[in-house]
Design an enzyme around this catalytic site. Sequence first.
Site, PDB file in Angstrom:
ATOM      1  N   GLU A 244       0.835  -1.201   0.000  1.00 13.08           N
ATOM      2  CA  GLU A 244       0.000   0.000   0.000  1.00 13.08           C
ATOM      3  C   GLU A 244       0.868   1.248   0.000  1.00 13.08           C
ATOM      4  O   GLU A 244       1.973   1.252   0.548  1.00 13.08           O
ATOM      5  CB  GLU A 244      -0.902   0.028   1.247  1.00 13.08           C
ATOM      6  N   LYS A 246       2.345   4.606   1.251  1.00  9.80           N
ATOM      7  CA  LYS A 246       2.563   5.160   2.599  1.00  9.80           C
ATOM      8  C   LYS A 246       2.548   6.673   2.494  1.00  9.80           C
ATOM      9  O   LYS A 246       3.312   7.255   1.735  1.00  9.80           O
ATOM     10  CB  LYS A 246       3.892   4.679   3.182  1.00  9.80           C
ATOM     11  N   ARG A 266      -3.018   9.895  16.527  1.00  6.60           N
ATOM     12  CA  ARG A 266      -2.232   8.762  17.035  1.00  6.60           C
ATOM     13  C   ARG A 266      -1.996   8.878  18.535  1.00  6.60           C
ATOM     14  O   ARG A 266      -1.874   7.878  19.230  1.00  6.60           O
ATOM     15  CB  ARG A 266      -0.899   8.695  16.291  1.00  6.60           C
ATOM     16  N   GLU A 296      -4.926   7.913   7.186  1.00  2.00           N
ATOM     17  CA  GLU A 296      -3.914   8.968   7.243  1.00  2.00           C
ATOM     18  C   GLU A 296      -4.474  10.216   6.570  1.00  2.00           C
ATOM     19  O   GLU A 296      -4.967  10.158   5.432  1.00  2.00           O
ATOM     20  CB  GLU A 296      -2.648   8.514   6.511  1.00  2.00           C
ATOM     21  N   PHE A 342      -7.127   2.944   5.298  1.00  2.00           N
ATOM     22  CA  PHE A 342      -6.503   1.674   4.920  1.00  2.00           C
ATOM     23  C   PHE A 342      -6.922   0.506   5.804  1.00  2.00           C
ATOM     24  O   PHE A 342      -6.492  -0.623   5.581  1.00  2.00           O
ATOM     25  CB  PHE A 342      -4.975   1.786   4.907  1.00  2.00           C
ATOM     26  N   LYS A 425       7.387  -1.489   6.603  1.00  2.00           N
ATOM     27  CA  LYS A 425       7.466  -0.244   5.837  1.00  2.00           C
ATOM     28  C   LYS A 425       8.801  -0.138   5.113  1.00  2.00           C
ATOM     29  O   LYS A 425       9.829  -0.620   5.585  1.00  2.00           O
ATOM     30  CB  LYS A 425       7.248   0.962   6.748  1.00  2.00           C
TER      31      LYS A 425
END
EC number: 6.5.1.1
Length: 579
Positions: A244, A246, A266, A296, A342, A425
Amino acid sequence: MRFKELAELFEELEKTTSHREIVRKISEFFKNLRGDEVKDSAYLFLGSTGPAFENTTLGIKDMLAIRAIAGAYGVTREDVRKRYARTGDLGDVAFELSKKRESSLTIEDVFQRLLQIRETSGKGSQEEKTALFSDILQKATPEEGKYIVRLVLGRLRLGFGDQFLLEAFAIAFTGDKKHAAKIKESYSVCTDIGELAKILAENGARATGFISIKPGRPVKSMLSQRVESFEELEKRVKGKKAAEEKYDGERVQVHKTGEGIKAFSRRLEDITSQYPEIIEDVRKTVPANEIVLDGEIVAYAELERNGNRIEEFYPFQNLMQRRRKYEIENYRKKCPVAVFFFDILYLNGEPLLKRPYPERRALLEMNVVESGIIRLSKRIVTESVEEIEDFFNETIEKGLEGIVVKSMSSNSYYEAGKRSWFWFKWKQEYSEGMRETFDLVVVGSYYGRGRRKGSFGALLCAVLNKEGQRFETLTKVGTGFTEADAEEINRLLSDHIVSEIPKGVSIKKGMLPDIFIEPAVVIEVLGSEITNSPGHTAGEGEEETGLALRFPRFLRIRHDKTPYDAMTVKEVRDLKDGT
């Protein structure tokens, strides 16, 4: 229970350095609490009047506190100011001025008064807050007054965080510290520490079996692991995998319950008011009655060039313009945003944390209708590492941060609060030879010279030693700051300056800064190499020297992270060892 007993415990804990002893003392205290005292005390131990997702700010700064202290003890404000200049702590000033020997204040009395101050608003509220504050100080002993002042100002400074409290709950409410791990997992889902304490007090160890996600109460975000190369991805994630995009933005959880919609950061803070357009569009495009989405927020616009519609992603710094309480509409126009969802964590009465990622993604796509502002993260599903590398290169060309590769396995659950082995990541810095960015906690500053005179010249930064729950120094950061960065950092640090090494922070004598800063502000830093260093305390042990980050360069302030979200000693050592 009398508040005096809690104040005396705070005094003891401030002087105690042993992790085990701190946990023991807290657990003994909680064993003797009854009813609402459990919940109220849990908040007070963290210097608050509620969970992070509520607005717990009392709205009293130093100037009002000085006025309240002067009024409570019949002295001039100038006298209070002079004492404050000498001690550096208004709590200590209250301790000096109070003459009362006896007090009947209970924990409930103090907690309710703090709530009263917090909820006072509108015309004349400053005067009313000051009067309420002054009144309770008059009823308090010197020890009580010291900690009431610190609680009101949000500067309890006991030198430990919520993990100590959770370990104490295990002993107090289940009789065995072995349950601490399960309690910490539960806290990642039930992020209201007062509510968690109450449930544990009433149900013991079995409580961890029925604590679940609840719309309106954010869970801690699942995080990605780091990898060294695309080849490592193939070893870590077998078979089919999703890659996906980022995004370089602000992590957000959106909770919808009927017509009520809230957005949480967060750090679990309520940021609903900062993004009204997202709230409006979720109401239009997400039909589910109850839903929790993970995504995000990015500074973003769709533009037309040469007859083509293109996506324009703007730097994270642009998004920081939206972190404000005022002029929301003005900055909404200046900095347009989109949210890329996501994951889905809850749907119409069903918790989804224990559903595998492929099922969650399918439910996400079924329950979110895309619009200009509401989007789904773009992804590919493949077994080919070469295809993933091509996808990564495409994301970089678009101006994105990189990719997140996700396991499609049958047990790829959403692991709240964990850096999970189901997500990995890969960012642009890694492909450029810079293996990692580091989220570090500022624990000190050094005076600036030349054009930085009057500001800091460098910041002393630390990582978290999770075992000891202390902060250990890793590097001094002196480059990469713009004037605007320096101004903002100075502003953030000003509320956290202390007169000595903060409790829970480890600094070598040769590295002592000009100004000590209690752990509060997190910055992101790019570095080139991790080396052994006798000058720093990160990872230092009987047989191991400390670690240091060489050639660090400031990238940005991490407003979305608490000190306990910072990089850990273990993560730094793993990077050094290449594991």
